[in-house]
Design an enzyme around this catalytic site. Structure first.
Site, PDB file in Angstrom:
ATOM      1  N   LYS A 219       0.794  -1.245  -0.008  1.00 23.21           N
ATOM      2  CA  LYS A 219      -0.026   0.021  -0.230  1.00 23.21           C
ATOM      3  C   LYS A 219       0.765   1.170  -0.022  1.00 23.21           C
ATOM      4  O   LYS A 219       0.624   2.304  -0.778  1.00 23.21           O
ATOM      5  CB  LYS A 219      -0.705  -0.191   1.409  1.00 23.21           C
ATOM      6  CG  LYS A 219      -1.578   1.304   1.603  1.00 23.21           C
ATOM      7  CD  LYS A 219      -2.543   1.312   2.718  1.00 23.21           C
ATOM      8  CE  LYS A 219      -1.646   1.420   4.046  1.00 23.21           C
ATOM      9  NZ  LYS A 219      -1.376   3.191   4.517  1.00 23.21           N
ATOM     10  N   ASN A 220       1.955   1.291   0.831  1.00 23.47           N
ATOM     11  CA  ASN A 220       2.599   2.728   1.021  1.00 23.47           C
ATOM     12  C   ASN A 220       3.558   2.808  -0.211  1.00 23.47           C
ATOM     13  O   ASN A 220       3.977   3.728  -0.229  1.00 23.47           O
ATOM     14  CB  ASN A 220       3.487   2.459   2.328  1.00 23.47           C
ATOM     15  CG  ASN A 220       2.745   2.561   3.497  1.00 23.47           C
ATOM     16  OD1 ASN A 220       1.155   2.829   3.510  1.00 23.47           O
ATOM     17  ND2 ASN A 220       3.313   2.246   4.965  1.00 23.47           N
TER      18      ASN A 220
ATOM     19  N   CYS B 213      -5.401   7.371   9.702  1.00 22.35           N
ATOM     20  CA  CYS B 213      -5.607   6.884  10.946  1.00 22.35           C
ATOM     21  C   CYS B 213      -5.248   7.767  12.023  1.00 22.35           C
ATOM     22  O   CYS B 213      -4.493   8.619  11.758  1.00 22.35           O
ATOM     23  CB  CYS B 213      -4.530   5.781  11.135  1.00 22.35           C
ATOM     24  SG  CYS B 213      -5.038   4.185  10.230  1.00 22.35           S
TER      25      CYS B 213
ATOM     26  N   ARG C 136       0.401  13.933  13.558  1.00 20.59           N
ATOM     27  CA  ARG C 136       0.699  13.833  11.913  1.00 20.59           C
ATOM     28  C   ARG C 136       0.452  15.252  11.246  1.00 20.59           C
ATOM     29  O   ARG C 136      -0.072  15.386  10.486  1.00 20.59           O
ATOM     30  CB  ARG C 136      -0.396  12.863  11.317  1.00 20.59           C
ATOM     31  CG  ARG C 136      -0.212  11.652  12.072  1.00 20.59           C
ATOM     32  CD  ARG C 136      -1.021  10.486  11.366  1.00 20.59           C
ATOM     33  NE  ARG C 136      -0.203   9.696  10.371  1.00 20.59           N
ATOM     34  CZ  ARG C 136      -0.541   8.793   9.793  1.00 20.59           C
ATOM     35  NH1 ARG C 136      -1.698   8.197   9.820  1.00 20.59           N
ATOM     36  NH2 ARG C 136       0.440   8.053   8.994  1.00 20.59           N
TER      37      ARG C 136
ATOM     38  N   ASP D 108       4.468   0.486  12.063  1.00 14.53           N
ATOM     39  CA  ASP D 108       3.292  -0.299  11.524  1.00 14.53           C
ATOM     40  C   ASP D 108       3.434  -1.689  11.977  1.00 14.53           C
ATOM     41  O   ASP D 108       2.280  -2.372  11.595  1.00 14.53           O
ATOM     42  CB  ASP D 108       3.457  -0.163  10.050  1.00 14.53           C
ATOM     43  CG  ASP D 108       2.944   1.176   9.522  1.00 14.53           C
ATOM     44  OD1 ASP D 108       2.720   1.792  10.429  1.00 14.53           O
ATOM     45  OD2 ASP D 108       3.049   1.442   8.248  1.00 14.53           O
TER      46      ASP D 108
ATOM     47  N   ARG E  87      -8.653  -0.302   4.599  1.00 17.27           N
ATOM     48  CA  ARG E  87      -7.674   0.656   4.081  1.00 17.27           C
ATOM     49  C   ARG E  87      -6.313   0.151   3.656  1.00 17.27           C
ATOM     50  O   ARG E  87      -5.972   0.515   2.813  1.00 17.27           O
ATOM     51  CB  ARG E  87      -7.457   1.761   5.110  1.00 17.27           C
ATOM     52  CG  ARG E  87      -8.672   2.592   5.625  1.00 17.27           C
ATOM     53  CD  ARG E  87      -8.379   3.713   6.198  1.00 17.27           C
ATOM     54  NE  ARG E  87      -7.066   4.235   5.822  1.00 17.27           N
ATOM     55  CZ  ARG E  87      -5.949   4.723   6.563  1.00 17.27           C
ATOM     56  NH1 ARG E  87      -6.259   4.685   7.824  1.00 17.27           N
ATOM     57  NH2 ARG E  87      -4.903   5.027   6.029  1.00 17.27           N
TER      58      ARG E  87
HETATM   59  C1  UD1 Z   1       4.146   6.636   6.547  1.00 15.80           C
HETATM   60  C2  UD1 Z   1       3.294   5.544   6.370  1.00 15.80           C
HETATM   61  C3  UD1 Z   1       2.874   4.980   7.533  1.00 15.80           C
HETATM   62  C4  UD1 Z   1       3.987   4.625   8.600  1.00 15.80           C
HETATM   63  C5  UD1 Z   1       5.060   6.076   8.792  1.00 15.80           C
HETATM   64  C6  UD1 Z   1       6.129   5.724   9.412  1.00 15.80           C
HETATM   65  C7  UD1 Z   1       2.422   5.757   4.157  1.00 15.80           C
HETATM   66  C8  UD1 Z   1       1.352   5.836   3.031  1.00 15.80           C
HETATM   67  N1  UD1 Z   1       2.289   5.792   5.238  1.00 15.80           N
HETATM   68  O1  UD1 Z   1       3.434   7.686   7.000  1.00 15.80           O
HETATM   69  O2  UD1 Z   1       2.265   3.515   7.528  1.00 15.80           O
HETATM   70  O3  UD1 Z   1       3.394   4.579   9.772  1.00 15.80           O
HETATM   71  O4  UD1 Z   1       5.172   6.351   7.541  1.00 15.80           O
HETATM   72  O5  UD1 Z   1       6.805   4.828   8.991  1.00 15.80           O
HETATM   73  O6  UD1 Z   1       3.844   5.557   3.545  1.00 15.80           O
HETATM   74  N2  UD1 Z   1       5.888  14.223  11.066  1.00 15.80           N
HETATM   75  C9  UD1 Z   1       5.879  15.837  11.406  1.00 15.80           C
HETATM   76  N3  UD1 Z   1       5.741  16.597  10.475  1.00 15.80           N
HETATM   77  C10 UD1 Z   1       5.763  16.389   9.323  1.00 15.80           C
HETATM   78  C11 UD1 Z   1       5.710  14.818   8.797  1.00 15.80           C
HETATM   79  C12 UD1 Z   1       5.644  13.982   9.816  1.00 15.80           C
HETATM   80  O7  UD1 Z   1       6.069  16.011  12.761  1.00 15.80           O
HETATM   81  O8  UD1 Z   1       5.467  17.171   8.332  1.00 15.80           O
HETATM   82  C13 UD1 Z   1       5.879  13.356  12.223  1.00 15.80           C
HETATM   83  C14 UD1 Z   1       4.627  12.453  12.121  1.00 15.80           C
HETATM   84  O9  UD1 Z   1       3.586  13.155  13.098  1.00 15.80           O
HETATM   85  C15 UD1 Z   1       4.772  11.145  12.834  1.00 15.80           C
HETATM   86  C16 UD1 Z   1       6.279  11.017  12.225  1.00 15.80           C
HETATM   87  O10 UD1 Z   1       6.906  12.314  11.849  1.00 15.80           O
HETATM   88  O11 UD1 Z   1       5.065  11.381  14.143  1.00 15.80           O
HETATM   89  C17 UD1 Z   1       6.531  10.006  10.995  1.00 15.80           C
HETATM   90  O12 UD1 Z   1       5.784  10.679  10.118  1.00 15.80           O
HETATM   91  P1  UD1 Z   1       6.133  10.152   8.365  1.00 15.80           P
HETATM   92  O13 UD1 Z   1       7.415   9.543   8.310  1.00 15.80           O
HETATM   93  O14 UD1 Z   1       5.791  11.504   7.857  1.00 15.80           O
HETATM   94  O15 UD1 Z   1       4.894   9.210   8.218  1.00 15.80           O
HETATM   95  P2  UD1 Z   1       3.741   9.412   7.007  1.00 15.80           P
HETATM   96  O16 UD1 Z   1       4.462   9.590   5.738  1.00 15.80           O
HETATM   97  O17 UD1 Z   1       2.541  10.042   7.478  1.00 15.80           O
END
Ligand code: UD1
Length: 416
Positions: A19-20, A113, A118, A303, A395
């Site tokens: 998915k990711n 989720c 986030r 995850d 999802r």
């Molecule tokens: C992706 C994955 C998700 C996985 C996560 C961490 C997809 C679709 N989803 O989510 O399944 O759990 O990586 O491996 O690929 N953060 C900030 N500011 C930002 C962006 C992120 O503070 O602008 C924080 C987030 O709140 C979180 C952490 O960084 O605490 C990790 O987020 P991120 O690596 O961005 O995860 P996703 O891309 O949302």
């Protein structure tokens, strides 16, 4: 999902596409302006949501058998409605894709989720480095690049997966080279870069913390096969492990599971990797594994934390979990406790005292991975477990109940 637990899982499975990986690649089809064929694209609520966004902005996008075909030549819309953005977190990757194509985009905060704050601050500050101006108005985010996207040196203070993807999508269309320091190293970043490079982009270093992008003016059509889902592979392995079962996963890209394979070994499972296949034999009773601290790749994946915790719940010892990525990712804990698990949580630390047996209960999925973990617990529990709100599981888990039933589980879906 209604589960009558206690059956040993046994059999073979081919793991779904990731998915990711599929979601950012679906967004990347917008950038190319060409025809893209995605094979082994998992059929999920999230991939359907991505296809709806693609159609909304003017792409032709459709399932043809098990493939998705996207034609993005006639994209004309640079704004994505709030209802579509709210469907999933990955909708934010369309921000980078649409910006790359139009030099402007209008979106709202993404959904997904409910596992923590986030925020998207890292995405936005990196985009500003690439020449994007951002403006928030009544919950909408308007991004424009008046002088066009420009290549830059960008440093991420935390290796955000989504931010890395947005930066790559914009950098391939910018004027001038981009160097990204502090990039996320997840295999799904490698997949996005492989897709874009297949379309004619020049991205080097994906999978390391430094990625260089030389922009290109034109792209070509591509047929691309989505790589296997490492989180689903581990999830099925956990399901087999808690039932004392045996499982062969075909075409499962074992090298991507290196961060979790030691955990299976610590708990007493015998895992053999032969080529692209993985075989798991679980013991009658699992042992507790070492401390699990979730970390960015190549650390232990957040995850898989919930499913690993179900293994710890049934082990003959004490397991300790430290969740460092998301601040609200223990929503499965009270549900597991309803099933007889002994878990205490303090801040981001969960201590699990293993018990010989869980019992069935009515429980509620609060998020995708936590929901899959509750089903996994139900497979091992005595009696009937009813997991509600399985839309969260839909999802990300393709044909979850059917696949588990294929392995011998007594599981079926009913209408909520
Ligand atoms: C992706 C994955 C998700 C996985 C996560 C961490 C997809 C679709 N989803 O989510 O399944 O759990 O990586 O491996 O690929 N953060 C900030 N500011 C930002 C962006 C992120 O503070 O602008 C924080 C987030 O709140 C979180 C952490 O960084 O605490 C990790 O987020 P991120 O690596 O961005 O995860 P996703 O891309 O949302």
């Amino acid at each position: 999902m209604v589960i009558h637990g206690g059956t040993r899982l046994e059999g073979e499975l081919r793991v779904q596409g990731a998915k990711n990986s599929a979601l950012p690649i679906l967004a990347a089809t917008v950038v190319t302006g060409e025809t893209s064929v995605l094979k082994r694209c998992p059929r999920l609520r999230d991939t359907d949501a991505a296809i709806r966004i693609l159609r909304h902005i003017g792409c032709e996008a459709a399932w043809v058998g098990r493939d998705v075909i996207v034609r993005s030549g006639d994209v004309r819309q640079w704004s994505v409605e709030e209802s579509m953005m709210r469907e999933m977190r990955s909708s934010i990757i369309f921000l980078g894709a649409i910006l790359a194509r139009f030099g402007r985009a209008e979106v709202s905060a993404p959904g997904g989720c409910d596992i923590g704050m986030r925020p998207i601050d890292l995405h936005l500050s990196a985009l500003r480095d690439l020449g994007v101006q951002t403006q928030e108005c009544s919950g909408r985010l308007l991004c424009t690049a008046p002088q066009g996207l420009r290549g830059a040196t960008v440093t991420l203070p935390f290796p955000s997966v989504g931010a890395t993807e947005n930066i790559l999508l914009c950098a391939v269309c910018a004027k001038g080279e981009t160097t990204l320091y502090g990039a996320a190293r997840e295999p799904e970043i490698v997949d996005l870069a492989a897709f874009l490079n297949g379309c004619g982009a020049d991205i080097r270093g994906a999978g390391t913390d430094t990625v260089r992008v030389v922009p290109q003016e034109t792209f070509r059509s591509l047929e691309y096969t989505v790589r296997p889902d490492r989180i689903m592979a581990a999830t099925y392995m956990a399901a087999a492990a808690v039932t004392g079962g045996t499982l062969v996963l075909r075409d499962a890209a074992p090298e991507r599971l290196l961060p979790v394979l030691p955990y299976f070994a610590q708990t007493g499972c015998v895992v053999q990797c032969v080529g692209e296949d993985i075989a798991l034999h679980a013991p009658m009773r699992l042992r507790s594994g070492k401390l699990v601290r979730t970390m960015p790749y190549p650390g232990f994946p957040t995850d898989f934390q919930a499913s690993a915790m179900v293994m710890a719940c049934l082990s003959s010892g004490t397991g300790v979990f430290v969740e460092t990525i998301f601040e609200n990712r223990y929503k499965h804990v009270p549900e597991l406790v309803r099933m007889g698990a002994q878990i205490t949580v303090q801040n981001n630390v969960a201590v699990v005292e293993g018990v010989p047996q869980l019992h069935g209960a009515k429980v509620r999925a609060a998020d995708l991975r936590g929901g899959a973990a509750l089903v996994t617990a139900g497979l091992a529990a005595r009696g009937e477990t009813v997991v509600s709100c399985v839309r969260h599981i839909d999802r990300g888990c393709e044909n979850f109940a059917d696949n588990l039933a294929h392995l011998g589980a007594n599981i079926h879906r009913t209408e909520e």
